[in-house]
Design a protein around this motif. Structure first.
Motif: not given
Length: 379
Positions: A292-310
């Motif tokens: 079961t897969v859910d895909t997310e495309l997020q826009e951000s200038t801080d890739t690391t912060a987004v990965i950490l949060e998710r």
């Protein structure tokens, strides 16, 4: 070495003094039989046997079993017993190969090897309880140099992967030293996985008990925390496809859904955003119809912060190793790892592909697109 008849057979090998790798002289090995081509090697150091590490053994084994199953392979548990010098190696070699009798000076050393053998046999029991159908073997390798001991084993076969284990709260390096992990990542000519186990607290025993006493709880009663969700941050790096394949293995074994995440700069061009969408689609394709897969495309200038949060909202995160020359080498993975290791309910698995270019999600996708264009859009 004497062994209890009720224990699984654990072979013993001694590191050769030469720098070049040679075949091990295996003691009390079973007759040669056909074995699966793909082998997941799991080096296990003395830290696992220390009650203070408090690592759930079942959780430790789950990723290795999942990777082996996904590749129709087997698991090789490599118990590393470190001794001080070549003289100690020769003592052990003489005992197991020439059946020399122990002396008062060597009794303690040989007892240490016997204990490692029995302890590893208990881990084999747990692994076989988790997956009775999978081929699981074990060897205690007596070494003076842990890093060399691992690399010698990995050089002995063509279809291999190695799963290096780190633990939270165990000091620098945890189960394996930082220098050993870095060297294996740089030199091993096979797929390399580095898993940060966290403090995976579960019910029951969290470590291999002493073989004679001080048992806190039966290993049969030990339960690992379940993996209920997996995060796969994907990019165009050379190790992204292997990370997707590892995610498929873990998610399938745990029957857990996967979130595929890609982060793009808000100022990216329309083509870059279109390419990112296709990258997510291809990752979903690699994961296959049974996940079961859910895909997310997020826009951000801080890739690391987004990965950490998710990642902090998922039980298990799989990432591809950063490129060697990338400025993200000490940014993305290490920041993710350092942050997540403060949480006891999150595990991070990093994948380094032995042939990154050919298995890159980006390049595979590009090849697929080019092939479709070359055939005028036909299937």
């Amino acid at each position: 070495m004497p062994a209890n008849d009720t224990e699984p057979e654990v072979r013993v090998a001694v590191q050769h003094p030469e720098r070049e790798s040679r075949s091990d002289e295996l003691i009390r090995s079973r007759p040669v039989t056909h074995t699966p081509d793909y082998t997941v090697v799991v080096p296990i150091t003395g830290g696992l046997f220390d009650p203070e590490t408090r690592i759930n053994v079942r959780r430790l084994l789950q990723t290795a079993l999942a990777l082996a199953n996904d590749n129709d392979g087997r698991v090789q548990l490599l118990g590393l017993a470190a001794v001080d010098d070549e003289a100690s190696l020769n003592t052990v070699r003489g005992y197991i190969e020439a059946d020399e009798q122990p002396t008062p000076d060597t009794t303690q050393l040989l007892k240490f090897i016997d204990e490692r053998q029995s302890q590893l046999a208990r881990i084999v029991d747990i692994a076989r309880d988790l997956d009775p159908a999978l081929s699981i073997n074990a060897t205690v390798r007596v070494v003076t140099d842990t890093t060399r001991g691992i690399l010698d084993v990995l050089a002995s076969g063509s279809e291999m992967a190695v799963l290096l284990l780190r633990g939270t709260g165990l000091g620098d390096g945890g189960l394996l030293s930082r220098s050993t992990i870095d060297t294996v990542l740089a030199e091993a000519e096979c797929d390399v996985f580095v898993e940060n186990l966290g403090t995976q607290s579960g019910e029951g025993a969290l470590y291999i008990p002493n073989i004679e006493e001080h048992t806190v709880a039966s290993l049969a009663e030990s339960e690992a925390e379940a993996i209920d969700s997996v995060l796969l941050p994907v990019g165009e790096g050379p190790h992204s496809a292997l990370a997707a394949e590892a995610t498929r293995a873990v998610a399938t074994a745990a029957d857990a859904p996967v979130t595929v995440l890609h982060v793009i700069d808000p100022d990216a061009s329309g083509k870059a955003k279109s390419d990112a969408t296709e990258l997510l689609k291809f990752a979903e394709y690699v994961l296959g119809p049974d996940v079961t897969v859910d895909t997310e495309l997020q826009e951000s200038t801080d890739t690391t912060a987004v990965i950490l949060e998710r990642a902090q909202t998922h039980d298990f995160t799989v990432i591809g190793a950063p490129e060697q020359q990338s400025r993200l080498k000490r940014l993305v993975f290490e920041r993710v790892q350092q942050t997540l290791t403060q949480r006891s309910d999150v595990t991070v698995l990093m994948a380094r592909d032995s042939d990154g270019t050919m298995r890159s999600l980006y390049y595979r996708w590009k090849q697929g697109m080019d092939a479709m264009e070359g055939s005028n859009g036909s299937d």
